[in-house]
Design a protein around this motif. Structure first.
Motif, PDB file in Angstrom:
ATOM      1  N   MET A   1       0.965  -1.292   0.007  1.00 34.47           N
ATOM      2  CA  MET A   1       0.148  -0.089  -0.105  1.00 34.47           C
ATOM      3  C   MET A   1       0.931   1.281   0.015  1.00 34.47           C
ATOM      4  O   MET A   1       0.600   2.217  -0.634  1.00 34.47           O
ATOM      5  N   LEU A   2       1.916   1.280   0.891  1.00 36.99           N
ATOM      6  CA  LEU A   2       2.831   2.284   1.082  1.00 36.99           C
ATOM      7  C   LEU A   2       3.429   2.590  -0.373  1.00 36.99           C
ATOM      8  O   LEU A   2       3.633   3.856  -1.005  1.00 36.99           O
ATOM      9  N   LEU A   3       4.073   1.522  -1.102  1.00 38.15           N
ATOM     10  CA  LEU A   3       4.684   1.901  -2.503  1.00 38.15           C
ATOM     11  C   LEU A   3       3.495   2.276  -3.243  1.00 38.15           C
ATOM     12  O   LEU A   3       4.129   3.125  -4.224  1.00 38.15           O
ATOM     13  N   TYR A   4       2.492   1.565  -3.446  1.00 38.96           N
ATOM     14  CA  TYR A   4       1.291   2.354  -4.529  1.00 38.96           C
ATOM     15  C   TYR A   4       1.169   3.630  -4.157  1.00 38.96           C
ATOM     16  O   TYR A   4       1.027   4.412  -5.221  1.00 38.96           O
ATOM     17  N   SER A   5       1.060   4.297  -2.953  1.00 40.13           N
ATOM     18  CA  SER A   5       0.829   5.580  -2.705  1.00 40.13           C
ATOM     19  C   SER A   5       2.115   6.356  -3.208  1.00 40.13           C
ATOM     20  O   SER A   5       1.772   7.297  -3.699  1.00 40.13           O
ATOM     21  N   GLN A   6       3.224   5.837  -3.022  1.00 37.61           N
ATOM     22  CA  GLN A   6       4.482   6.662  -3.547  1.00 37.61           C
ATOM     23  C   GLN A   6       4.479   6.535  -4.919  1.00 37.61           C
ATOM     24  O   GLN A   6       5.073   7.716  -5.672  1.00 37.61           O
ATOM     25  N   GLY A  38      -3.297  14.151  -3.191  1.00 40.15           N
ATOM     26  CA  GLY A  38      -4.052  13.994  -1.919  1.00 40.15           C
ATOM     27  C   GLY A  38      -4.525  12.555  -1.543  1.00 40.15           C
ATOM     28  O   GLY A  38      -4.442  12.085  -0.275  1.00 40.15           O
ATOM     29  N   ILE A  39      -5.239  11.975  -2.590  1.00 40.02           N
ATOM     30  CA  ILE A  39      -5.801  10.706  -2.394  1.00 40.02           C
ATOM     31  C   ILE A  39      -4.689   9.682  -2.064  1.00 40.02           C
ATOM     32  O   ILE A  39      -4.566   8.992  -1.206  1.00 40.02           O
ATOM     33  N   GLY A  40      -3.436   9.720  -2.966  1.00 44.87           N
ATOM     34  CA  GLY A  40      -2.357   8.861  -2.444  1.00 44.87           C
ATOM     35  C   GLY A  40      -1.828   9.024  -1.083  1.00 44.87           C
ATOM     36  O   GLY A  40      -1.560   8.069  -0.531  1.00 44.87           O
ATOM     37  N   HIS A  41      -1.837  10.308  -0.748  1.00 43.19           N
ATOM     38  CA  HIS A  41      -1.067  10.551   0.608  1.00 43.19           C
ATOM     39  C   HIS A  41      -2.115  10.118   1.777  1.00 43.19           C
ATOM     40  O   HIS A  41      -1.657   9.641   2.749  1.00 43.19           O
ATOM     41  N   SER A  42      -3.346  10.100   1.432  1.00 41.93           N
ATOM     42  CA  SER A  42      -4.419   9.828   2.444  1.00 41.93           C
ATOM     43  C   SER A  42      -4.304   8.080   2.637  1.00 41.93           C
ATOM     44  O   SER A  42      -4.605   7.610   3.572  1.00 41.93           O
ATOM     45  N   PHE A  43      -3.734   7.422   1.633  1.00 42.02           N
ATOM     46  CA  PHE A  43      -3.589   6.038   1.756  1.00 42.02           C
ATOM     47  C   PHE A  43      -2.102   5.853   2.407  1.00 42.02           C
ATOM     48  O   PHE A  43      -1.875   4.689   3.151  1.00 42.02           O
ATOM     49  N   GLY A  44      -1.243   6.612   1.822  1.00 40.32           N
ATOM     50  CA  GLY A  44      -0.008   6.417   2.290  1.00 40.32           C
ATOM     51  C   GLY A  44       0.429   6.821   3.834  1.00 40.32           C
ATOM     52  O   GLY A  44       1.392   6.123   4.288  1.00 40.32           O
ATOM     53  N   ALA A  47      -0.604   3.762   6.228  1.00 37.42           N
ATOM     54  CA  ALA A  47       0.216   2.856   5.904  1.00 37.42           C
ATOM     55  C   ALA A  47       1.634   2.970   6.437  1.00 37.42           C
ATOM     56  O   ALA A  47       2.215   2.306   6.869  1.00 37.42           O
ATOM     57  N   TYR A  48       2.104   4.062   6.271  1.00 36.82           N
ATOM     58  CA  TYR A  48       3.524   4.582   6.937  1.00 36.82           C
ATOM     59  C   TYR A  48       3.379   4.359   8.457  1.00 36.82           C
ATOM     60  O   TYR A  48       4.413   3.915   9.068  1.00 36.82           O
ATOM     61  N   GLN A  49       2.558   4.987   9.318  1.00 36.85           N
ATOM     62  CA  GLN A  49       2.218   4.618  10.563  1.00 36.85           C
ATOM     63  C   GLN A  49       2.332   3.380  11.034  1.00 36.85           C
ATOM     64  O   GLN A  49       2.721   2.952  12.027  1.00 36.85           O
ATOM     65  N   HIS A  50       1.516   2.567  10.224  1.00 39.40           N
ATOM     66  CA  HIS A  50       1.247   1.111  10.688  1.00 39.40           C
ATOM     67  C   HIS A  50       2.856   0.373  10.355  1.00 39.40           C
ATOM     68  O   HIS A  50       3.016  -0.409  11.412  1.00 39.40           O
ATOM     69  N   CYS A  51       3.617   0.823   9.636  1.00 41.21           N
ATOM     70  CA  CYS A  51       4.972   0.203   9.392  1.00 41.21           C
ATOM     71  C   CYS A  51       6.029   0.765  10.555  1.00 41.21           C
ATOM     72  O   CYS A  51       7.114   0.237  10.567  1.00 41.21           O
ATOM     73  N   ALA A  52       5.374   1.845  11.228  1.00 38.05           N
ATOM     74  CA  ALA A  52       6.673   2.275  12.093  1.00 38.05           C
ATOM     75  C   ALA A  52       6.896   1.420  13.177  1.00 38.05           C
ATOM     76  O   ALA A  52       7.930   1.744  13.736  1.00 38.05           O
ATOM     77  N   ASN A  53       6.273   0.616  13.504  1.00 37.21           N
ATOM     78  CA  ASN A  53       6.635  -0.483  14.733  1.00 37.21           C
ATOM     79  C   ASN A  53       7.945  -1.010  14.196  1.00 37.21           C
ATOM     80  O   ASN A  53       9.115  -1.634  15.082  1.00 37.21           O
TER      81      ASN A  53
END
Length: 66
Positions: A1-6, A38-44, A47-53
């Motif tokens: 998801m993060l890559l697709y957003s980027q 903005g749509i891409g960032h709303s998904f990214g 997803a970025y915060q989910h990977c933070a751990n």
């Protein structure tokens, strides 16, 4: 998801660069590309915060989002 957003944000940046290089950019191009980014960032963002751990140690996690 993060890559697709980027990827979405990168493609929009390239499209805007091509529009500026060919001198065909209009206001609606910028508004549409901003909306898509903005749509891409709303998904990214989530997803970025989910990977933070996995990216930071627990004691550094509070400072990771500043």
């Amino acid at each position: 998801m993060l890559l697709y957003s980027q990827y979405i944000q990168m493609i929009c940046a390239f499209v805007l660069a091509v529009l500026f290089a060919t001198n065909t950019v209009k206001v609606w191009h910028i508004l549409t590309l901003s909306f898509v980014v903005g749509i891409g960032h709303s998904f990214g963002g989530p997803a970025y915060q989910h990977c933070a751990n996995a990216l930071w140690d627990p004691e550094d996690l509070a400072n990771a989002f500043r």
